[in-house]
Design an enzyme around this catalytic site. Structure first.
Site, PDB file in Angstrom:
ATOM      1  CE  LYS A 291      37.298  58.579  14.714  1.00  0.00           C
ATOM      2  NZ  LYS A 291      36.387  58.877  13.602  1.00  0.00           N
ATOM      3  CD  GLU A 377      31.782  62.455   0.045  1.00  0.00           C
ATOM      4  OE1 GLU A 377      31.952  61.307  -0.416  1.00  0.00           O
ATOM      5  OE2 GLU A 377      32.244  62.813   1.146  1.00  0.00           O
ATOM      6  NE  ARG A 405      35.276  60.226  -3.471  1.00  0.00           N
ATOM      7  CZ  ARG A 405      35.691  59.247  -2.653  1.00  0.00           C
ATOM      8  NH1 ARG A 405      34.813  58.570  -1.938  1.00  0.00           N
ATOM      9  NH2 ARG A 405      36.950  58.933  -2.545  1.00  0.00           N
TER      10      ARG A 405
END
Ligand SMILES: Cc1ncc(C[n+]2csc(CCOP(=O)(O)OP(=O)(O)O)c2C)c(N)n1
Ligand SMILES: CC(=O)[C@@H](O)[C@H](O)COP(=O)(O)O
Ligand SMILES: [Mg+2]
Length: 649
Positions: A291, A377, A405
């Site tokens: 990254k 989540e 969600r």
């Protein structure tokens, strides 16, 4: 476009790229030059606008290889989360749009069908791409269309449960499908969990790497002749791999595994993708990337490799140019530590976003009392239920939009069991640059229907601290505390409190009760001042706890000629709707007008711009209120003197 013209634009070679076909014919040397020019381009542009510079620097070679091996848009390239699709946009004719990246009317920070035929998934929520890919591959198989489906999914996104539901189905379906695992070992911070450990065991095994190089050389000199050759070569690699790095997980699922390949070696990635493309079934290509690759400020950023600077930043240091300010998140993080000092039962949960949500502050003081569950989540909510059943009080800190969600988990696993879990929703309301799938506008409506769940919307730092404490003091059900992105609002003192409701301003006349939810309290005060200039009296209240609707709010409503609610959330099922229902149930027949966000897909821009577009400014609201109350003047009703206004003290 000639090379000369291209040079004038973005770089000698980059300027000549108008579509994927332009990179297909480039030599290896040209590709290396192009990759460097793309990096320079990304750093130059994103340093001015803000955006996901770290993730995109990590996928330059990967994206180039994908567009050389596959034929977008006939072949479909899907990007999980989509924050790493800038290179894809650069290669598909949108270089000129980067000056207005994530700005109103400019390029979206995510794939956008309206922008290009090369884009498909617009949802910025992680862990969805493999499910899309499964469906797409099934559709092409059923329709007899010979088109490749390629899904890029990060190691972080792979910690999301939907990915595993999808892999389970992809394996069974057996359709040709290429899954590129972009493994940089990080979400924001290092990716957690057993899967992450497994991936790192693959990429970090020195023995495997050395041996792999030998095999890779052999592969490099061996022209692929389709599935038989692939099988043979893959069996060789698999045999080696299992010898030095057992990785049964994917293959036992029935999905072929190729890799790990150096995700910054275009030739290596291309050969892996070509092998995968020709395999004729589902294949995982495990690409190891870094990254922020090639940009020192990003590679040295320990926090998150410059995952997503929120605005313009200094190219040398990577530091934001905007003056630092006290954010809502900081106030939450600071108060949470104070609460944790007093309450050993309070623990924190993050879904791979410890720093952005402020939970990291708690983790630095109490590492044993913070759990990072990955981008999961739903698991966060039910794991919190487990923690609560175990006698703790979990504080689950997520962005508002990401809790959507986990509705079923909050409803049944937490609320039905009346468990003391506090969900702290940062970035609630209109956020801005991330666009529609990031707007945290649904929570007060969606979670407002959950029996026993209480929702607080603080208006400033003082009420945030106060309402956090009130929330963790609730032990017979879940609570939600929601606040917006950005700098925390200036403290707004109440003139009195009626039950949980703060009265912020009132006058001799009680023409209008203005219910300003959360951070809109400041707007409410401005509106009251403007309407007062027209001779009307406005009582401004901050309910603080907005769901269920406080009875005191209904009583206050009864003492006014008009009730107006304004909220940074969708109108349908919002606070205004709920108050109107409560007033009807109490037979309080005062007209109510509710202002808020239409349930729609609002474009990206700045928070202020989008709110202005929605008429949620003091000027617009004042004009609305004045219009409504003056129209009521046609049937003049004595404004009830304050002391008979029906509000209890
Ligand atoms: C459901 C959901 N939760 C959280 C986020 C916030 N988020 C955006 S990118 C990201 C990290 C993604 O990591 P990875 O998939 O490895 O991609 P990388 O940035 O490393 O390329 C997170 C947590 C999100 N977009 N969606
Ligand atoms: C892609 C994603 O979901 C996050 O990186 C998000 O863009 C962060 O938003 P903030 O900039 O508001 O923290
Ligand atoms: Mg990652």
């Amino acid at each position: 476009m000639s090379v000369e013209e291209g040079t004038a634009n973005h770089g000698r070679l980059l300027g000549t790229v108008r579509g994927p076909q332009d990179v297909k014919r480039m030599t290896a040397e040209q590709l290396d030059i192009l990759a460097a020019e793309i990096r320079d381009f990304l750093i130059a542009k994103v340093s001015r606008t803000g955006g996901h510079v770290g993730p995109n620097l990590g996928v330059v070679e990967l994206t180039l290889a994908m567009h050389r091996v596959f034929d977008s848009p006939r072949d479909r390239l899907l990007f999980d989360t989509g924050h790493q699709s800038y290179v894809h946009k650069i290669l598909t004719g949108r270089q000129d749009g980067f000056d207005k990246l994530r700005q109103r009317g400019g390029l979206s920070g995510y794939p956008s069908q309206a922008e290009s035929e090369h884009d498909l998934i617009e949802n910025s929520h992680a862990s969805t791409a493999l499910s899309y890919a499964d469906g797409l591959a099934k559709a092409y198989a059923l329709r007899g269309e010979s088109r490749s489906v390629v899904a890029v999914v990060g190691d972080g996104a792979l910690t999301g449960g939907m990915c595993w539901e999808a892999l389970n189905n992809i394996a069974t379906a057996g359709n040709p499908l290429v899954i590129v695992v972009n493994d940089n070992g990080r979400s924001y911070s290092p990716t957690i969990g057993g899967l992450a450990d497994h991936l790192s065991s693959l990429r970090l095994n020195p023995g495997y790497e050395k041996v792999l190089d030998t095999v890779k050389d052999a592969l490099g000199n061996t022209p692929f002749v389709g599935k038989p050759m692939y099988e043979v070569l893959h069996a060789v690699k698999k045999g080696i791999k299992d010898a030095v790095a057992p990785q049964a997980m994917f293959e036992d699922l029935g999905i072929k595994y190729v890799g790990p390949v150096d995700g910054h070696d275009i030739t290596a990635v291309e050969s892996a993708l070509r092998a995968a493309k020709n395999f004729g079934g589902p294949v995982i290509v495990h690409a190891v990337t870094r990254k922020g690759y090639g940009y020192r400020a990003a590679e040295e950023d320990e926090a998150d490799r410059l995952h997503g600077p929120g605005g313009a930043f200094d190219i040398e240091t990577g530091k934001l140019l905007a003056a630092p300010s006290v954010k809502w998140t900081h106030v939450f993080a600071d108060e949470l530590v104070k609460v944790a000092d007093e309450r050993p039962d309070v623990v924190g949960i993050t879904a791979a976003m410890a720093e952005p949500t402020g939970i990291a502050t708690l983790a630095r003081k109490y590492p044993e009392r913070v759990y990072d569950v990955g981008i999961a989540e739903q698991h966060a909510a039910t794991s919190a239920a487990g923690l609560a059943l175990g006698g703790l009080h979990p504080v689950v800190a997520v962005y508002a939009t990401f809790l959507n969600r986990a509705f079923d988990q909050v409803l049944l696993d937490v609320a039905m069991h009346k468990l003391p879990v506090t969900f702290v929703l940062d970035r609630a309301g209109i956020t801005g640059p991330d666009g529609p799938s990031h707007y945290g506008i649904w929570d007060m409506s969606v979670f407002g229907v959950v029996p026993g769940l209480r929702i607080a919307a603080p208006r400033d730092a003082g009420t945030l601290r106060e309402e956090l404490r009130e929330a963790v003091a609730v032990d017979d059900g879940p609570t939600i505390l929601r606040f917006p992105t950005g700098t925390v609002a200036a403290d707004l003192p109440a003139v009195r409190r009626v039950g949980p409701v703060d009265v912020l301003a009132e006058s001799a006349r009680t023409d209008v009760l203005l219910v300003a939810v959360g951070s809109f309290a400041g707007l409410g005060m401005e509106v009251a001042a403007r309407v007062a200039e027209q001779g009307y009296g406005v009582t401004v209240v901050d309910p603080r706890w907005v769901r269920p609707v406080p009875a005191e709010l209904v009583e206050l409503a009864a003492g006014h000629r008009l009730v107006v609610t304004v909220e940074d959330g969708v109108r349908v099922g919002g606070v205004g709707d709920a108050l109107a229902q409560a007033m009807r149930d109490a037979d309080v027949q005062v007209p109510l007008r509710d202002l808020g966000v239409p349930a729609d897909w609002h474009p990206h821009g700045t928070r202020a711009q989008i709110l202005a577009d929605l008429g949620l400014t003091a000027q617009d609201v004042a004009r609305d209120v004045t219009g409504w109350i003056s129209r009521l003047d046609a049937q003049p009703v004595e404004s009830v003197p304050r002391d008979q206004a029906g509000a209890t003290n």
